[in-house]
Design an enzyme around this catalytic site. Structure first.
Site, PDB file in Angstrom:
ATOM      1  CG  ASN A  97       0.392  -8.276  -6.885  1.00 17.22           C
ATOM      2  OD1 ASN A  97       0.986  -7.903  -5.877  1.00 17.22           O
ATOM      3  ND2 ASN A  97       1.019  -8.579  -8.003  1.00 17.22           N
ATOM      4  NE  ARG A 454      -3.283   2.214   0.386  1.00 16.60           N
ATOM      5  CZ  ARG A 454      -3.387   2.801  -0.815  1.00 16.60           C
ATOM      6  NH1 ARG A 454      -2.845   2.252  -1.866  1.00 16.60           N
ATOM      7  NH2 ARG A 454      -4.030   3.949  -0.939  1.00 16.60           N
ATOM      8  CG  HIS A 484       7.102   7.360  -1.516  1.00 17.42           C
ATOM      9  ND1 HIS A 484       7.613   7.240  -2.791  1.00 17.42           N
ATOM     10  CD2 HIS A 484       6.772   6.103  -1.141  1.00 17.42           C
ATOM     11  CE1 HIS A 484       7.575   5.969  -3.178  1.00 17.42           C
ATOM     12  NE2 HIS A 484       7.081   5.262  -2.196  1.00 17.42           N
TER      13      HIS A 484
END
Length: 730
Positions: A97, A454, A484
C-alpha cells in the site's frame, strides 16, 4: 450471504433520476444544469450554503486520511488476537500500500510543487504543507512497521517454529545449501554494474532491491562503487528447510567475491528506490490510445525518484553518493532496520501452517442458484427470470454465479449477444475464455476493456488483443474517462421475445479477488434495468450521449446530483416529521459536494451513518455541523469493497449499489454506475447487512472530529459473523 430482514417496499423520488452535463468540481453542492428531462437536482439556497461554509476547516485532508487507513492495516499486524501468519500478511499489505501511495500520491504532490501549482487542498493545506506532513507521518509508520516485524512478528514466528534469520545465524549445513544455490542458480543471473569514468551511475528501477557495494583494488588501493540488483525472479526469502528462511540479499552479499574476483569487498548495503509511476496519456487521438499507452508504459520505469529506502547501518559516504546520483533530498531518505521490502512476507504467510491462519473458508452457491437433487448446474437464466439474485461475495461463490452466468451464456444457443466491461481480471480468467468461446460460436460479443486501469495496463492491453483476435468487438471506452462500472449483459432469444439479463456489481470480474474482496452484485432480468444497461453500452461503444436512465445513476452525469437530491429528500422527510436516515458504505468519501450535503442533513437532525474502509475527508461529531454523523471503518480478512447507498425514504427504504466511490475521479472522470435495487427482499437484505455493520457491538474503528481513528470495544467480528450465517444456511 446477506443477513435477512423483512423487506419494506421501495419507491424512487422523481429527483433521483435527474441528469446534468459534464462540469467542473468547484461547485460545493453539485453541478446545476440548464436542461433536465425530469425534475432538476436540489440546489441549496444561500442560507444553507452559508450554514456549512462558515466551518472553513470542515474537510479532513484526504492524503493524511489515507495514511490513517494504512495505519489501521498496520494495527491489524500488531493485533495478537489475529492468527500469526495473517499478521505477517498484513505487514506485506501495508508495505505494498505504501509503495503505491508514494508512486502516485506523493509523486503527484511533488509534480504540482515542481510546476509551481500552489492551490490549497480542500483541507486548506498547500501542496508543500501536505508533503511535509505526509513525510513525517509516513516515516513514523515505516519505522513502526519495521519494529512490528523485528520485535513482534519475528519472535512470534520463531516461537511457532518459523524462523527468518540473517546470514550470521546460519549453521554450516545451511551455509552449504546457500552456497550451492548461489553457484547454480543465482550467480548466472546477476549483473554487477561498476561506477567509474567509463561506467556512469546505473539506472535503478523502481521498487527493485539493490546492493550498494564498495570494492578496493588490492594493489592500487583504489576504491570503486558498484550496484548489484537483487533478482526478482527468485523468492524474497530463501528456504533453508525446517521452516527457516534467509533474505535473498544476505545470500548474495555473502558471495560478492564471486562477482568481483581479484577485488576486496569492503562494504555492501541494501537500498531501494520508489519512483513516480503514475501515467499521463494524451487521449486526443482515440485511434492511437493503445499505442500511446504502450509508449507511456515504457516511460514509466524511468520516472523520477520520490523515496530512497536504506538500511540504517549504511555507510554515510555510500548514502551521500546514492542521494547525489539519484537526485533525492535528505527528507526523501528513510533509514530503516533491515530487511527492506517486506512485500515478500506474502510467501511466508502462504506457508502450509493452517493452525496459524484464518480458518478455512469455502464460498457456497447462492441458495437461489444452488443445485436441487441434481448434479447438473442450475440454469442461471431460469432462476434470474423468476427472481432477482443479490450476490454477496466472497460469501456467495463467484464461480457458481457470475462466472457461470457468462459461461452459460457463451454455450447457450439461444443467446444472441454478450456485452461486458472489464476493468481488472485475473491472468487465467474464465470470463475471458467464455467471451472468446462465445465469439467463436458466432455470438455478438462486445467487451469494454479499460486499458488505463492503474498498474494493470499491460495485462489489459494483452487481453484486449486476445479478445480482438478471437472476433470480439473490443472498445476502450470514452476519451477522457475511465470505464470503471461493472456490467455484464446477455441478450437471449426466448419464446416470448428478446430478453436481457444483466449483472451489475461493485467489484471486478476477477475470480481470484472475488475470494478476497467483499462485493455485492445484482443478477436481474428486470426490463427497465436491462434497457438502461443497453443504452449505456451503446454510449460506451458508439457516439450517443444519452444521459438519462430510469433505474441507474451514471457518472459523470448523474451520480453526484442524484445522491445529493436524495440526501435533501431525507432532510425534507425529517423536517416534516417523517422517518428519515442515511447510511452509506464506501471505500472513500472525499467529494466536497456529497460531504456538504451530508453536513446539511446533520444540521437538520438527520441520522447519518458512514462505513468507510479507506479515506474519509468528512469530519464527524463537530458541534453545529456534524453532530448526528457517525463514521466507522471495518478491516479484516476480506477487503471491504462494496458501495451501498441507503435512504430511509419515509419508511420505504431505497437501496443503491454500484461501482462509484465518493471521490472526484469517480464522479467526474470515470464511467460509474449505481443501480437501485428493485422492490423485494434484496432491499431488506442490504438493510440487514448495514444493521450488523453499524451495531454498537460490532468491532470497528470510529472516527473522531480531529481525524483520529479509535478501535471500539465491540465483541462481534462482522466478517466472521457473516461466515457463521453462511455456514448455518448450508
Amino acid at each position: 450471504m446477506l443477513p435477512s430482514t423483512t423487506p419494506p417496499s421501495t419507491r424512487l423520488p422523481s429527483t433521483v433520476g435527474a441528469s446534468v452535463e459534464d462540469g467542473p468540481t468547484a461547485e460545493p453542492f453539485g453541478h446545476p444544469s440548464d436542461t433536465f428531462d425530469v425534475e432538476p437536482p436540489y440546489v441549496p439556497d444561500a442560507a444553507e450554503i452559508a450554514a456549512v461554509e462558515k466551518f472553513d476547516d470542515r474537510f479532513l485532508d484526504r492524503e493524511l486520511s489515507w495514511l490513517r487507513f494504512n495505519q489501521r492495516v498496520l494495527e491489524l499486524a500488531e493485533n495478537t488476537s489475529l492468527p500469526l501468519l495473517e499478521r505477517a500478511r498484513f505487514l506485506a499489505i501495508f508495505a505494498s500500500n505504501l509503495d503505491e501511495f508514494f508512486m502516485v500520491r506523493i509523486a503527484g504532490l511533488k509534480r504540482r510543487i515542481a510546476a509551481g501549482v500552489a492551490v490549497r487542498a480542500a483541507s486548506g493545506l498547500l501542496p508543500r504543507e501536505q508533503l511535509e506532513q505526509l513525510w513525517t507521518g509516513s516515516r513514523e509508520l515505516m519505522e513502526r512497521h519495521a519494529r512490528v516485524f523485528n520485535e513482534q512478528v519475528i519472535p512470534d514466528l520463531r516461537d511457532q517454529g518459523i524462523e527468518i534469520v540473517r546470514w550470521s545465524e546460519l549453521d554450516r549445513e545451511e551455509q552449504k545449501i546457500c552456497k550451492k544455490l548461489f553457484k547454480e542458480r543465482i550467480f548466472p543471473v546477476l549483473t554487477p554494474l561498476a561506477v567509474d569514468p567509463a561506467h556512469p551511475f546505473p539506472y535503478i528501477s523502481g521498487l527493485s532491491l539493490n546492493l550498494a557495494v564498495v570494492v578496493r583494488h588490492p594493489k592500487t588501493g583504489t576504491e570503486h562503487f558498484a550496484r548489484v540488483k537483487v533478482p526478482q525472479t527468485f523468492g524474497r526469502f530463501v528456504p533453508l528447510g525446517n521452516q527457516r528462511f534467509v533474505p535473498l540479499e544476505d545470500v548474495i552479499g555473502e558471495h560478492l567475491k564471486k562477482l568481483f574476483p581479484g577485488m576486496e569487498v569492503l562494504q555492501a548495503h541494501t537500498f531501494r528506490v520508489t519512483r513516480n509511476e503514475d501515467l499521463e496519456v494524451e487521449e486526443d487521438d482515440a485511434e492511437n490510445l493503445l499505442k500511446a499507452l504502450e509508449k507511456e508504459l515504457l516511460r514509466r520505469k524511468f520516472g523520477p525518484p520520490v523515496r530512497l529506502e536504506v538500511e540504517e547501518s549504511i555507510d554515510p559516504k555510500v548514502l551521500d553518493l546514492l542521494v547525489s546520483e539519484l537526485g533525492v533530498s535528505s527528507e526523501e531518505v528513510s533509514r530503516l532496520p533491515g530487511p527492506l521490502d517486506l512485500r515478500g512476507l506474502h510467501s511466508i504467510a502462504d506457508l502450509p501452517r493452517e493452525d496459524l491462519k484464518y480458518p478455512t473458508f469455502v464460498p457456497t452457491t447462492h441458495f437461489q442458484l444452488a443445485e436441487v437433487e441434481s448434479a447438473k448446474p442450475v440454469d442461471v437464466f431460469d432462476s434470474v427470470r423468476r427472481h432477482d439474485v443479490l450476490l454477496h461475495h466472497p460469501y456467495d461463490s463467484f464461480a457458481t454465479s457470475v462466472q457461470r452466468f457468462v459461461e452459460q451464456a457463451a454455450a447457450d444457443p439461444h443467446v444472441l449477444a454478450i456485452k461486458q466491461t472489464l476493468y481488472r481480471t485475473s491472468g487465467d480468467s474464465p470470463i475471458i475464455d467464455a467471451l472468446i468461446d462465445a465469439a467463436e460460436a458466432g455470438k455478438q460479443v462486445l467487451v469494454i476493456v479499460e486499458i488505463k486501469a492503474r498498474f494493470d495496463e499491460q495485462a489489459n492491453i494483452r487481453w484486449a488483443r486476445k479478445l480482438e483476435h478471437a472476433g470480439c468487438h473490443v472498445v476502450y471506452g470514452l476519451v477522457g474517462l475511465k470505464t470503471h462500472c461493472k456490467l455484464s449483459m446477455v441478450v437471449r432469444d426466448e419464446p416470448d421475445g428478446i430478453r436481457r439479463y444483466t449483472h451489475i456489481g461493485t467489484g471486478n470480474y476477477n475470480p481470484k479477488t472475488a475470494r478476497l474482496y467483499e462485493d455485492l452484485g445484482l443478477l436481474t432480468a428486470d426490463t427497465a434495468v436491462g434497457e438502461d444497461v443497453a443504452h449505456l453500452f451503446n454510449n460506451l461503444s458508439g457516439i450517443s450521449r444519452n444521459t438519462t436512465y430510469d433505474g441507474l445513476l451514471v457518472a459523470p452525469d448523474s451520480v453526484r446530483d442524484g445522491l445529493v437530491s436524495q440526501i435533501h429528500a431525507e432532510i425534507a422527510n425529517h423536517q416534516a416529521g417523517r422517518p428519515s436516515g442515511i447510511r452509506i458504505k464506501a471505500n472513500s468519501i472525499v467529494d466536497e459536494a456529497i460531504i456538504d450535503a451530508l453536513y446539511l442533513a446533520s444540521q437538520a437532525g438527520v441520522s447519518v451513518d458512514l462505513l468507510v474502509r479507506g479515506i474519509c475527508a468528512l469530519r464527524p461529531g463537530v458541534p453545529g455541523l456534524s453532530e448526528t454523523i457517525h463514521v466507522r471503518s471495518i478491516l479484516g480478512r476480506f477487503l471491504e469493497h462494496s458501495r451501498v447507498f441507503w435512504f430511509v425514504n419515509d419508511g420505504d427504504p431505497l437501496a443503491w449499489i454500484g461501482s462509484a466511490d465518493m471521490m472526484h475521479r469517480n464522479l467526474d472522470r470515470r464511467v460509474e454506475v449505481l443501480v437501485r435495487l428493485p422492490e423485494g427482499p434484496n432491499v431488506g437484505a442490504v438493510g440487514g447487512l448495514l444493521d450488523l455493520a453499524f451495531s454498537p457491538g460490532t468491532i470497528a474503528w470510529e472516527l473522531d472530529s480531529a481525524g483520529e481513528w479509535h478501535l471500539n470495544e465491540g465483541d462481534v467480528h462482522l466478517q466472521e459473523r457473516l461466515i457463521e450465517l453462511q455456514r448455518r444456511r448450508r
